[in-house]
Motif scaffolding. Structure first.
Motif, PDB file in Angstrom:
ATOM      1  N   GLU A 287       0.828  -1.208   0.000  1.00 14.72           N
ATOM      2  CA  GLU A 287       0.000   0.000   0.000  1.00 14.72           C
ATOM      3  C   GLU A 287       0.864   1.260   0.000  1.00 14.72           C
ATOM      4  O   GLU A 287       0.618   2.199  -0.760  1.00 14.72           O
ATOM      5  N   ASP A 288       1.894   1.280   0.862  1.00 15.54           N
ATOM      6  CA  ASP A 288       2.740   2.469   0.966  1.00 15.54           C
ATOM      7  C   ASP A 288       3.556   2.702  -0.300  1.00 15.54           C
ATOM      8  O   ASP A 288       3.754   3.843  -0.718  1.00 15.54           O
ATOM      9  N   TYR A 289       4.037   1.625  -0.906  1.00 16.26           N
ATOM     10  CA  TYR A 289       4.929   1.774  -2.059  1.00 16.26           C
ATOM     11  C   TYR A 289       4.156   1.984  -3.360  1.00 16.26           C
ATOM     12  O   TYR A 289       4.521   2.833  -4.176  1.00 16.26           O
ATOM     13  N   PHE A 290       3.100   1.212  -3.572  1.00 17.50           N
ATOM     14  CA  PHE A 290       2.441   1.204  -4.881  1.00 17.50           C
ATOM     15  C   PHE A 290       1.150   2.022  -4.933  1.00 17.50           C
ATOM     16  O   PHE A 290       0.804   2.553  -5.990  1.00 17.50           O
ATOM     17  N   ASP A 291       0.413   2.094  -3.830  1.00 18.40           N
ATOM     18  CA  ASP A 291      -0.925   2.680  -3.889  1.00 18.40           C
ATOM     19  C   ASP A 291      -1.007   4.121  -3.416  1.00 18.40           C
ATOM     20  O   ASP A 291      -1.958   4.815  -3.747  1.00 18.40           O
ATOM     21  N   THR A 292      -0.077   4.558  -2.600  1.00 17.45           N
ATOM     22  CA  THR A 292      -0.193   5.902  -2.049  1.00 17.45           C
ATOM     23  C   THR A 292       0.199   6.957  -3.068  1.00 17.45           C
ATOM     24  O   THR A 292       0.815   6.669  -4.090  1.00 17.45           O
ATOM     25  N   TYR A 293      -0.153   8.186  -2.751  1.00 17.25           N
ATOM     26  CA  TYR A 293       0.134   9.295  -3.644  1.00 17.25           C
ATOM     27  C   TYR A 293       0.232  10.570  -2.817  1.00 17.25           C
ATOM     28  O   TYR A 293      -0.108  10.605  -1.634  1.00 17.25           O
TER      29      TYR A 293
END
Length: 509
Positions: A287-293
């Motif tokens: 979630e932190d690496y791929f999904d956040t913005y």
């Protein structure tokens, strides 16, 4: 129907001799000038003998099946005769920064320029720039290869081999056919099982190779269609696997370095999710690496962890800075690739700083800005403070902002320039992949299931709470009147539309 309504089927080619199974893809393709049909792209790749790509059998549009909703939308929302000026409203749009998917509220879409203007796209007859609906045609393409999803890879060595095959396909597509894929993602990298005759001439071995598919968003590098201009209303690509440079600059022209970084992100995603590692919270890491913005000036930009990883050159699994480890030669692959990406972003940062410095220097030549303000200061007004001793006080020379300052970013070293050049072409990445997988023994590192628990819930909300339509219009009109503008109902509707967020992690398989 959401998206392009893509579906795939294993079909039977009854006219072939012998009869064979084939793959049929049914989708609603985007219908814009300079966007080629996927079958035409595959035909070019096949003619150029590009390996590890689908082999075209046939393709074409279904007659009379074209979306009409954009036309109806334009009829229902006619343009006003006098467009209101939005300069005052845009001046009040503030920068918003979010570390993750918190309740952010970026600027309205018609202020964000997420839609590309008709003049910018140079596509007469493709509809209005403010229309939120894309134009599509019903389309089918049939290819020879029936492949399986990447999630079925058996170990880390096989994962790297499949990635290497697809990097090879991408390299030869660029060099032989002048075509850039532009949507490297986990869903577009497949596994093709092939039965090959063994070295003894009698046995049959099963060999799994990579297959780079879905070339519908590709773009030629030469010719009229390859000119540096947008061909569709919105940026194409898959958020989780796009490079940090592209996510931070939506108008950036895609380069080989961006595509190689996407291959890196795909490898990392499937490795951390399906292989053994020292990461104890895989769901949180993904979630932190791929999904956040982050959100800046109303625009979505790259999340902090992906950006810091490629610019800092280290993969970490927690806030304590523990390096991510897989206990195999995968660690060497990630380490070397990140070394190149770090050098690349260091060079890019220095070039941006130099460009900003040149712009600032040019602005200082403006006579209106170069004239100092003359003002007398009564020293007696501050006599109590001037008599006190202060060892931390700055000298006049240090306080004088008009004096030249030292460079905040040093120029990249010769080593950094050399390493940054490694990802300008595919050669170094391919050599590195081949070197890493060229070993007879590999640990059994594939887990039995999924490192992300089935009951895993994202820790951050996907986006802002939906705002009721009518109150939003009323509030938008009130704000507009306070600014001295009268907005149409169509423009006010954009205020109530929540920002479109990247898809959830669970949609990637």
């Amino acid at each position: 129907m959401a998206g392009r309504g893509t579906r795939g089927f294993v079909a039977l080619d009854a006219e072939a001799s012998p009869v064979r199974f084939v793959w049929l893809k049914d989708a609603w393709r985007t219908n814009y000038m300079f966007v080629a049909q996927e079958g035409d792209v595959l035909q070019e790749l096949n003619r150029a003998e590009v390996p590890y790509v689908p082999t075209l059998i046939c393709h074409g549009d279904l007659p009379g099946q074209e979306t009409e909703t954009p036309t109806w939308w334009e009829r229902k929302h006619p343009l006003p005769t006098n467009q209101p000026s939005l300069s005052t409203i845009t001046s009040h749009v503030q920068s918003i920064a979010s570390s993750s998917r918190t309740l952010v509220n970026p600027a309205p879409r018609f202020l964000q320029s997420t839609k590309r203007s008709a003049s910018e796209m140079e596509e007469g007859g493709n509809g209005r720039e403010d229309c939120p609906l894309r134009r599509h045609k019903h389309y089918r393409v049939v290819v020879e290869e029936v492949a399986i999803k990447l999630v079925h890879f058996q170990d880390g060595q096989q994962l790297l081999r499949i990635i290497a095959n697809c990097v090879c396909a991408h390299a030869e597509a660029v060099t032989k056919a002048n075509i850039m894929h532009r949507d490297i993602s986990g869903g577009n990298i497949l596994i093709l099982p092939k039965a090959v005759v063994g070295s003894d001439g009698g046995s049959i071995d099963m060999r799994w190779t990579g297959l780079l598919v879905d070339w519908e968003l590709s773009k030629p590098l030469k010719g009229e269609a390859g000119l540096p201009r947008p061909r569709q209303p919105e940026r194409t690509g898959t958020w989780q696997f796009m490079s940090a440079a592209v996510l931070n600059n939506h108008g950036k022209l895609l380069e080989i370095s961006d595509e190689l970084e996407s291959f890196f992100h795909v490898t990392l995603y499937y490795a951390v999710r399906y292989l053994r590692s020292n990461c104890t919270n895989v769901g949180g890491f993904i979630e932190d690496y791929f999904d956040t913005y982050t959100v800046e000036n109303g625009m979505y930009r790259c999340g902090w962890q992906k950006s810091s990883t490629v610019s800092g050159g280290v993969l970490r699994v927690d806030t304590d800075g523990t390096p991510l480890r897989f206990g195999s030669r995968l660690d060497k692959f990630f380490e070397k690739a990140l070394q190149w990406f770090k050098a690349h972003y260091t060079v890019q940062a220095y070039q941006r700083a130099q460009a900003s410095k040149a712009t600032a220097k040019a602005s200082n030549l403006d006579p209106m800005q170069s004239q100092p303000i003359m003002r007398k200061i009564d020293a007696g007004e501050f006599r109590l403070f001037s008599q006190a001793e202060d060892s931390d006080s700055d000298s006049d020379s240090e306080l004088d902002s008009s004096r030249p300052r030292a460079e905040s970013l040093p120029p990249p070293s010769a080593t950094q320039l050399k390493e940054a050049g490694k990802i300008k072409t595919h050669e170094a990445m391919l050599r590195h992949l081949v070197k890493v997988i060229s070993v007879e023994k590999w640990p059994q590192d594939r887990v039995s299931g999924d490192n992300v628990p089935a009951n895993d819930v994202p820790k951050n909300p996907v986006g802002p709470t939906p705002i009721p339509y009518a109150p939003a219009i009323k509030r938008a009109r009130t704000e507009a009147l306070q600014q001295g503008h009268a907005l149409s109902s169509m423009e006010c509707a954009f205020f109530s539309e929540p920002p479109r967020t990247p898809p959830r992690r669970g949609t990637i398989v």
